[in-house]
Design a protein around this motif. Structure first.
Motif, PDB file in Angstrom:
ATOM      1  N   VAL A 172     -10.945   2.675   5.250  1.00 21.46           N
ATOM      2  CA  VAL A 172      -9.626   2.221   4.771  1.00 21.46           C
ATOM      3  C   VAL A 172      -9.033   1.189   5.736  1.00 21.46           C
ATOM      4  O   VAL A 172      -8.470   0.174   5.306  1.00 21.46           O
ATOM      5  N   LEU A 185     -10.853  -2.010   5.264  1.00 16.99           N
ATOM      6  CA  LEU A 185     -10.404  -2.608   4.002  1.00 16.99           C
ATOM      7  C   LEU A 185      -9.104  -3.398   4.201  1.00 16.99           C
ATOM      8  O   LEU A 185      -8.965  -4.511   3.702  1.00 16.99           O
ATOM      9  N   LEU A 233      -3.582   1.117   1.944  1.00 16.33           N
ATOM     10  CA  LEU A 233      -4.451   1.273   0.773  1.00 16.33           C
ATOM     11  C   LEU A 233      -3.724   0.858  -0.507  1.00 16.33           C
ATOM     12  O   LEU A 233      -4.312   0.238  -1.389  1.00 16.33           O
ATOM     13  N   PHE A 234      -2.434   1.184  -0.609  1.00 13.83           N
ATOM     14  CA  PHE A 234      -1.708   0.917  -1.852  1.00 13.83           C
ATOM     15  C   PHE A 234      -0.567  -0.086  -1.658  1.00 13.83           C
ATOM     16  O   PHE A 234       0.376  -0.105  -2.435  1.00 13.83           O
ATOM     17  N   ILE A 292      -9.398   9.361  -2.122  1.00 14.03           N
ATOM     18  CA  ILE A 292      -9.093   8.194  -1.283  1.00 14.03           C
ATOM     19  C   ILE A 292     -10.261   7.205  -1.291  1.00 14.03           C
ATOM     20  O   ILE A 292     -10.070   5.991  -1.399  1.00 14.03           O
ATOM     21  N   ALA A 298     -10.209   3.366  -2.541  1.00 15.21           N
ATOM     22  CA  ALA A 298     -10.548   2.302  -1.591  1.00 15.21           C
ATOM     23  C   ALA A 298     -11.663   1.418  -2.150  1.00 15.21           C
ATOM     24  O   ALA A 298     -11.578   0.187  -2.091  1.00 15.21           O
ATOM     25  N   ILE A 346     -10.305  -0.769  -4.908  1.00 14.26           N
ATOM     26  CA  ILE A 346      -9.452  -1.855  -4.391  1.00 14.26           C
ATOM     27  C   ILE A 346     -10.309  -2.972  -3.795  1.00 14.26           C
ATOM     28  O   ILE A 346     -10.051  -4.150  -4.041  1.00 14.26           O
ATOM     29  N   VAL A 347     -11.348  -2.605  -3.051  1.00 15.38           N
ATOM     30  CA  VAL A 347     -12.229  -3.639  -2.477  1.00 15.38           C
ATOM     31  C   VAL A 347     -12.904  -4.432  -3.590  1.00 15.38           C
ATOM     32  O   VAL A 347     -12.942  -5.668  -3.563  1.00 15.38           O
TER      33      VAL A 347
END
Lengths: 178, 80
Positions: A77, A80, A102-103, B19, B23, B26-27
């Motif tokens: 995370v 990312l 993350l969000f 999670i 993740a 999103i990537v």
């Protein structure tokens, strides 16, 4: 997802320098090493604290696997958020993407024709040696934005300046896009 | 002991899967086509997570089998 128009050329993608991540990397390296180091230290100095039954070993391995599973996810995370934070420079605009968590994601952009001044700042000894710095983009009448701790800030400034003055540089080769 | 550990394992695994799935999505959603690092890191992360998940599950069932054996009660660990 960023959409590009047909006549828009991607010139440069700028990311933060690895130095900006060094603190996170060192913390995660310590957290990865910590269980093994603690066990080794305890086995040498306080062997009576470590019960040597098969059940205790299985319990230790079970919790170690869950600990590493959680740590790997946290590292992913954090990676990312760094990976998706980028500044995309095209011949028509500068797009600033900030992945704060993350969000939580912010995307802002600035048209090249509105850019009045671009400043590259190399703050201090480490920044000079490792070649990173801050790029400040200013527009008329509005607050611009700062690209902080980027690798090769002078190059980014040159490309943005040339584009804003109508001198389009050649498009970046694919290897620079990461 | 096993039911409590199994519940703990399920809770951690559920949170981790949620999670991780967010993740990875999103990537894949926000990485530009030319950004190749994501193509390497995402599969590596998934493989590492699956391996650790499998290890944790294996040791959980090992605990279950050992807990039934003589000297396998949780209190026996501290009564050597």
């Amino acid at each position: 997802m960023i959409e590009f128009s047909a006549d828009e050329k991607l010139l440069l993608v700028v990311r933060r320098h690895w130095y900006a991540y060094a603190r996170h990397v060192s913390i995660f390296a310590a957290l990865l090493i910590a269980p093994s180091a603690a066990l080794l230290f305890a086995s040498v100095r306080f062997p009576f604290l470590l019960p040597a039954t098969p059940l205790a070993e299985a319990l230790g391995k079970f919790f170690l696997a869950l600990y590493l599973l959680t740590l790997v996810t946290v590292i992913f995370v954090v990676w990312l958020t760094h990976y998706l934070t980028a500044w995309i420079i095209t011949n028509r605009r500068v797009i600033a993407i900030r992945q704060r968590g993350l969000f939580h994601r912010e995307v802002s952009e600035m048209a090249m024709e509105r850019i009045e001044n671009v400043t590259a700042e190399t703050p201090g000894f480490i920044a000079t040696v490792l070649d990173f710095g801050n790029v400040k983009i200013e527009t008329a009448g509005e607050s611009g934005f700062t690209i902080a701790t980027v690798a090769g800030c002078d190059r980014a400034r040159d490309i943005i300046l040339k584009c804003s003055q109508g001198n389009l540089p050649a498009a970046e080769p694919a290897s620079k896009k990461n | 002991m096993f039911p409590a550990l199994a519940l703990f394992f399920i809770a951690v695994a559920a949170a981790d899967i949620f999670i991780s799935a967010c993740a990875v999505r999103i990537v894949r959603k926000y990485a530009l086509p030319g950004w190749t690092a994501a193509r390497l890191v995402v599969p590596a992360f998934i493989l590492a997570s699956l391996a650790l998940f499998a290890f944790a599950g294996y040791f959980l069932f090992e605990i279950r089998s050992l807990a039934g054996a003589p000297g396998g009660m949780i209190t026996d660990i501290f009564l050597r």
